[in-house]
Design a protein around this motif. Structure first.
Motif, PDB file in Angstrom:
ATOM      1  N   HIS A   1       0.852  -1.191   0.000  1.00  0.00           N
ATOM      2  CA  HIS A   1       0.000   0.000   0.000  1.00  0.00           C
ATOM      3  C   HIS A   1       0.891   1.245   0.000  1.00  0.00           C
ATOM      4  O   HIS A   1       1.997   1.235   0.510  1.00  0.00           O
ATOM      5  N   ASN A   2       0.434   2.398  -0.586  1.00  0.00           N
ATOM      6  CA  ASN A   2       1.288   3.582  -0.593  1.00  0.00           C
ATOM      7  C   ASN A   2       1.399   4.223   0.779  1.00  0.00           C
ATOM      8  O   ASN A   2       2.105   5.201   0.922  1.00  0.00           O
ATOM      9  N   THR A   3       0.777   3.693   1.779  1.00  0.00           N
ATOM     10  CA  THR A   3       0.941   4.207   3.133  1.00  0.00           C
ATOM     11  C   THR A   3       2.383   4.040   3.604  1.00  0.00           C
ATOM     12  O   THR A   3       2.837   4.805   4.441  1.00  0.00           O
TER      13      THR A   3
ATOM     14  N   ARG B   1       5.170   4.766   2.130  1.00  0.00           N
ATOM     15  CA  ARG B   1       5.974   5.971   1.857  1.00  0.00           C
ATOM     16  C   ARG B   1       5.622   7.078   2.849  1.00  0.00           C
ATOM     17  O   ARG B   1       6.490   7.764   3.373  1.00  0.00           O
ATOM     18  N   GLU B   2       4.339   7.246   3.110  1.00  0.00           N
ATOM     19  CA  GLU B   2       3.912   8.240   4.093  1.00  0.00           C
ATOM     20  C   GLU B   2       4.455   7.905   5.480  1.00  0.00           C
ATOM     21  O   GLU B   2       4.859   8.792   6.221  1.00  0.00           O
TER      22      GLU B   2
END
Length: 126
Positions: A59-61, A63-64
């Motif tokens: 999931h792109n979470t 990177r955050e």
């Protein structure tokens, strides 16, 4: 006595080990308040095998989360630096020929400043 999460011969192919790993993956980090499962999948893991083999897509979470962790660690580092430099002062540059005291780093009193010397060369390092 062996740990409760391993088998009688020390193998890790047990249900207890799988449950322990699931609990670890769902435990939030103290800095970012996100668990490893939240970073990778965007939600807590609900099963012992969260994704079928070959279907892994993070999931792109993540990177955050990486940015949030970097920010938290940067803020902690800045606060630590401010705390350590709170009671310090800037010293003048040494020049060739200056008389200085030298810390004795051998013998019975390795932290005692009991030697003197004269600066013969000034380099770019402290």
């Amino acid at each position: 006595m062996l740990a409760d999460n391993s088998g009688p011969k020390g193998d890790l192919d047990t249900d207890a080990f799988q449950r322990a790993m699931l609990q670890y993956r769902n435990t939030p980090d103290r800095d970012t308040k996100l668990s490893p499962a939240m970073c990778v999948f965007g939600h807590p893991i609900r099963d012992f095998i969260p994704i079928p083999p070959g279907r892994y897509s993070p999931h792109n979470t993540w990177r955050e989360t990486l940015d949030a962790r970097e920010e938290a660690l940067r803020n902690r580092h800045i606060k630590q630096g401010e705390r350590l430099s709170e009671h310090t002062k800037r010293l003048p540059q040494l020049a060739t020929g200056d008389c200085v005291r030298i810390q004795n780093q051998i013998g019975h009193y390795p932290l005692k400043w009991d030697k003197t010397g004269i600066i013969i060369e000034v380099c770019q390092f402290d």
